[in-house]
Design a protein around this motif. Structure first.
Motif, PDB file in Angstrom:
ATOM      1  N   THR A 222       6.341  12.408  32.973  1.00 41.01           N
ATOM      2  CA  THR A 222       7.679  12.913  32.567  1.00 41.01           C
ATOM      3  C   THR A 222       8.479  11.863  31.703  1.00 41.01           C
ATOM      4  N   GLU A 223       9.291  12.191  30.811  1.00 44.29           N
ATOM      5  CA  GLU A 223       9.970  11.521  29.807  1.00 44.29           C
ATOM      6  C   GLU A 223      11.111  11.131  30.478  1.00 44.29           C
ATOM      7  N   ALA A 224      11.718   9.718  30.542  1.00 42.90           N
ATOM      8  CA  ALA A 224      12.895   9.374  31.550  1.00 42.90           C
ATOM      9  C   ALA A 224      13.782   8.526  30.493  1.00 42.90           C
ATOM     10  N   ASN A 225      14.866   8.681  30.828  1.00 43.07           N
ATOM     11  CA  ASN A 225      15.855   7.580  30.035  1.00 43.07           C
ATOM     12  C   ASN A 225      16.179   6.409  30.938  1.00 43.07           C
ATOM     13  N   PRO A 226      16.015   5.286  30.454  1.00 36.70           N
ATOM     14  CA  PRO A 226      15.943   4.039  31.402  1.00 36.70           C
ATOM     15  C   PRO A 226      17.315   3.990  32.482  1.00 36.70           C
ATOM     16  N   GLU A 227      18.221   4.507  32.083  1.00 36.87           N
ATOM     17  CA  GLU A 227      19.359   4.610  32.905  1.00 36.87           C
ATOM     18  C   GLU A 227      19.354   5.822  34.000  1.00 36.87           C
TER      19      GLU A 227
ATOM     20  N   THR B 123      21.669  -0.697  28.651  1.00 41.10           N
ATOM     21  CA  THR B 123      21.896  -1.952  28.240  1.00 41.10           C
ATOM     22  C   THR B 123      20.368  -2.551  27.492  1.00 41.10           C
ATOM     23  N   PRO B 124      20.459  -3.446  26.722  1.00 37.87           N
ATOM     24  CA  PRO B 124      18.862  -3.816  26.169  1.00 37.87           C
ATOM     25  C   PRO B 124      17.873  -3.947  27.064  1.00 37.87           C
ATOM     26  N   GLY B 125      18.177  -4.797  28.421  1.00 33.46           N
ATOM     27  CA  GLY B 125      16.956  -4.890  28.909  1.00 33.46           C
ATOM     28  C   GLY B 125      16.512  -3.927  30.052  1.00 33.46           C
ATOM     29  N   ARG B 126      17.468  -2.889  30.095  1.00 32.50           N
ATOM     30  CA  ARG B 126      17.274  -1.732  31.076  1.00 32.50           C
ATOM     31  C   ARG B 126      15.868  -1.196  30.941  1.00 32.50           C
ATOM     32  N   ALA B 127      15.475  -0.479  29.421  1.00 34.23           N
ATOM     33  CA  ALA B 127      14.270   0.077  29.597  1.00 34.23           C
ATOM     34  C   ALA B 127      12.942  -0.828  30.236  1.00 34.23           C
TER      35      ALA B 127
ATOM     36  N   ARG C  91       2.493   9.559  34.912  1.00 33.37           N
ATOM     37  CA  ARG C  91       2.643   8.847  33.908  1.00 33.37           C
ATOM     38  C   ARG C  91       4.299   9.020  33.394  1.00 33.37           C
ATOM     39  N   VAL C  92       4.834   7.827  33.123  1.00 32.37           N
ATOM     40  CA  VAL C  92       6.294   7.924  32.827  1.00 32.37           C
ATOM     41  C   VAL C  92       6.257   7.443  31.452  1.00 32.37           C
ATOM     42  N   SER C  93       7.201   8.261  30.429  1.00 25.54           N
ATOM     43  CA  SER C  93       7.258   7.727  29.118  1.00 25.54           C
ATOM     44  C   SER C  93       8.842   7.469  29.150  1.00 25.54           C
ATOM     45  N   LEU C  94       9.178   5.987  28.927  1.00 22.94           N
ATOM     46  CA  LEU C  94      10.659   5.649  28.804  1.00 22.94           C
ATOM     47  C   LEU C  94      11.294   5.696  27.421  1.00 22.94           C
ATOM     48  N   GLY C  95      12.371   6.028  27.129  1.00 25.31           N
ATOM     49  CA  GLY C  95      13.206   6.030  25.735  1.00 25.31           C
ATOM     50  C   GLY C  95      13.670   4.634  25.774  1.00 25.31           C
ATOM     51  N   MET C  96      13.071   3.661  25.076  1.00 24.53           N
ATOM     52  CA  MET C  96      13.627   2.585  25.014  1.00 24.53           C
ATOM     53  C   MET C  96      14.571   2.176  23.700  1.00 24.53           C
TER      54      MET C  96
END
Ligand code: SAM
Ligand code: SF4
Length: 419
Positions: A136-141, A179-183, A158-163
């Motif tokens: 799954t794609e996921a937004n960090p927040e 925020t920058p560190g969240r991803a 599997r996870v795909s995070l949009g950093m």
């Protein structure tokens, strides 16, 4: 998946496929697995650069079928039942699904239970192969330790995070809300939840991004120890807020030589950390960490795309669904296929697509796909430092494999080989 549909022929209301397409589909082809893509067309807010087929709550309003999340899940389940009917119409059994990819939009705006329900329905209607890759794609927040654990328990692998970036001013230009560190934190949480495969998406070339910003983003991504990184040059999509800002002169357009420089920095930094390129914009720790679902697309495999605006390809037939979630749900509620149009790929189109996609893979394009003029162009590409001469001379199977310079000029090499 941009929010535009191609022209094509009308698609039949029952979604039926020609017998020839089904005949070619049943036979399993190694390296070209059958996949299912599920498009989740919801986002909390719209990023100014993005033209994907996705809608915020304000854009959707409320009440109509398919506008609520529950309506969406019901429509997806109805399309899965349709997929089973269509794929078994010739009396055959479809091969089990080897890869599932939930993309968006923001799939993780759905609860893990809803995503898990769709995954179980895929298993029940089409069958999942043992060891299937489920991304799954996921937004960090939009994830946290509890939701990641629930996704893992539901069968996601599997996870795909949009950093996108670690630079606050770049995230602001891109309208990203995390925020920058969240991803990177979300990537670590995914590992702790038991995900063996965690990917991070990065974007380079955003107006105002410096070389040092990009290096810092790569370092921050690597510090989270992903087994996979995708790095995309920022594309200024027509009709987006970003395109309007650039047209007004409020922001400078990305420059080609800056983008090339950033790509070289990415390749050097990721390679030094042990991630190797396997597709022009994708790097993985090992062959087992490459995204099997995307490799299926790039190798001309078959997949069924579920959801509004999703594209599918089975046995040489490509089709695409209506874009809007309401129209999508209404079609399925009426017992009809949500396909808006389709095309039967002729041999010339298939060959051109094969050149375009396989040339971007580190495995390279088999030379025998090319005609005489294309082979001459491949030799010229090797002489010009764009293709690897050793791969071209490989007695076991000559291939056109791009060098680093060739990757920077991949589109031009495709044009030369296909001319
Ligand atoms: C459609 S998004 C879905 C993932 C998720 N919604 C997110 O944004 O984190 C998939 C990826 O496409 C990339 N992308 C989207 N629009 C782009 C653009 N205009 N230029 C370059 N990359 C883009 C981003 O890296 C993003 O992570
Ligand atoms: S969150 Fe992802 S899909 Fe949604 S608008 Fe932003 S980039 Fe596009």
């Amino acid at each position: 998946m941009p929010a535009r549909l191609p022209d094509g022929d009308p698609a039949p209301a029952d979604g039926a496929l020609p017998a020839a397409a089904l005949a070619g589909f049943g036979s399993h082809r190694p390296g070209r697995p059958f996949g299912v893509y599920v498009h989740v067309p919801f986002c909390a807010t719209r990023c100014g650069y993005c033209d994907f087929n996705t809608y915020t709550a304000a854009e959707l309003g409320s009440g109509a079928p398919g506008r609520t999340r529950a309506g969406y899940v019901e429509a997806v389940l109805a399309e899965l039942a349709l997929a089973r009917r269509v794929l078994t119409a010739g009396g055959g059994t479809p091969p089990p699904v080897e890869t599932v990819f939930f993309g968006g939009g923001t799939p993780t705006l759905l609860a893990p239970e809803e995503l898990g329900r769709i995954l179980r329905a895929i298993e029940e209607t089409l069958g999942l192969a043992p060891g299937a890759e489920v991304t799954t794609e996921a937004n960090p927040e939009s994830v946290d330790p509890a939701s990641l654990a629930a996704l893992r328990a539901a069968g996601f692998t599997r996870v795909s995070l949009g950093m996108q970036s670690a630079a606050p001013h770049v995230l602001a230009t891109l309208d990203r809300v995390h925020t920058p560190g969240r991803a990177a934190a979300a990537a670590r949480e995914a590992r702790a939840a038991g995900f063996a495969h965690v990917s991070l998406d990065l974007i380079y070339g955003t107006p105002g991004e410096s070389g040092d910003d990009w290096r810092a983003s790569l370092d921050a991504a690597l510090a989270a120890e992903p087994d996979h990184v995708s790095a995309y040059a920022l594309i200024v999509e027509p009709g987006t807020r970003l395109a309007a800002q650039i047209a007004r002169g409020g922001l400078p357009a990305p420059e080609d030589d800056v983008l090339a420089d950033r790509y070289e920095i990415a390749d050097a930094t990721l390679s030094a950390a042990g991630l190797r390129w396997y597709e022009v914009s994708n790097w993985a720790q090992s062959a087992q960490d490459a995204c099997r679902h995307n490799l299926g697309y790039w190798r001309g495999g078959d997949w069924w795309g579920i959801g509004p605006g999703a594209h599918s390809h089975v046995g040489g037939v490509r089709w695409w669904n209506v874009l809007h979630p309401s129209a999508y749900a209404a079609r399925l509620a009426a017992g009809e296929s949500p396909a808006a149009g389709r095309e039967l790929l002729d041999d010339g189109t298939r060959r051109l697509e094969r050149i375009m996609l396989e040339l971007r893979l580190a495995d390279g394009l088999p030379l025998d796909v090319l005609d005489d003029a294309g082979r001459a162009a491949a030799r010229q590409a090797a002489a010009d430092g764009l293709a690897d001469p050793a791969a071209l001379a490989d007695a076991a199977g000559p291939r056109v494999r791009l060098t680093l310079r060739g990757r920077l000029l991949a589109d031009a090499v495709v044009r030369a080989l296909a001319a």
